[in-house]
Design an enzyme around this catalytic site. Structure first.
Site, PDB file in Angstrom:
ATOM      1  N   ARG A  10      -1.046  -9.815  -1.675  1.00  0.00           N
ATOM      2  CA  ARG A  10      -0.255  -8.986  -2.597  1.00  0.00           C
ATOM      3  C   ARG A  10       0.946  -9.725  -3.173  1.00  0.00           C
ATOM      4  NH1 ARG A  10      -1.988  -6.243   1.576  1.00  0.00           N
ATOM      5  NH2 ARG A  10      -0.065  -6.361   2.748  1.00  0.00           N
ATOM      6  N   CYS A  11       1.168 -10.950  -2.719  1.00  0.00           N
ATOM      7  CA  CYS A  11       2.332 -11.744  -3.143  1.00  0.00           C
ATOM      8  C   CYS A  11       1.914 -12.786  -4.178  1.00  0.00           C
ATOM      9  CB  CYS A  11       2.932 -12.424  -1.917  1.00  0.00           C
ATOM     10  SG  CYS A  11       4.208 -13.636  -2.283  1.00  0.00           S
ATOM     11  N   SER A  12       2.578 -12.791  -5.315  1.00  0.00           N
ATOM     12  CA  SER A  12       2.214 -13.742  -6.371  1.00  0.00           C
ATOM     13  C   SER A  12       2.484 -15.184  -5.945  1.00  0.00           C
ATOM     14  CB  SER A  12       2.940 -13.416  -7.673  1.00  0.00           C
ATOM     15  OG  SER A  12       4.335 -13.539  -7.513  1.00  0.00           O
TER      16      SER A  12
END
Length: 115
Positions: A10-12
Site C-alpha cells: 500500500r506504500c508508493s
C-alpha cells in the site's frame, strides 16, 4: 543476488523500490512485514547495517507513535525496538537487504546503492 525487501504493497515508496529492484533484473524475496515482521535479532541487524537508530527507522507520523508515548525524549532504544516488533506499522519502509548492504529506501532510488 539474494535480496529481501520488507514491503508494504500500500506504500508508493515500497512499490517503487520493488519495481526498481525488478527493473535491475532481480527478483527479491518479498516480505509483507505487517504480516511477518522481522525477528528482533534481524531488526537489530538491519538497523546496525543501515547505520540507523531505532527512532530513525520509525514512522513518527503514525498516530500510534504518539498514542504509545514514543515521542518522549527519554524512551530508550530497546523500548523503541520493542514497540516496532509489537506494532510493525511503526517500522518505516521499505527496508532492503542485499549482500552489498541494508538500506531504508526512502527515497526509492536509494536501493541502487546496494544492488
Amino acid at each position: 543476488m539474494d535480496i529481501t525487501i520488507y514491503h508494504n504493497p500500500r506504500c508508493s515508496n515500497s512499490r517503487n523500490t520493488l519495481a526498481a529492484i525488478r527493473a535491475a533484473g532481480f527478483e527479491p524475496q518479498v516480505v509483507d512485514y505487517l504480516d511477518t515482521p522481522p525477528a528482533r535479532a534481524e531488526l537489530l541487524r538491519m538497523l546496525a547495517a543501515a547505520g540507523l537508530r531505532a527512532r530513525e527507522a520509525m514512522r513518527t507520523k503514525e498516530s500510534l507513535y504518539t498514542e504509545l508515548g514514543l515521542d518522549a525524549a527519554d524512551i530508550g532504544e530497546d523500548a523503541l525496538v520493542d514497540a516496532m516488533l509489537a506494532h510493525p506499522v511503526l517500522l518505516n519502509r521499505p527496508f532492503v537487504v542485499t549482500p552489498k548492504g541494508v538500506r531504508l529506501c526512502r527515497p526509492p532510488e536509494t536501493v541502487h546503492e546496494i544492488l
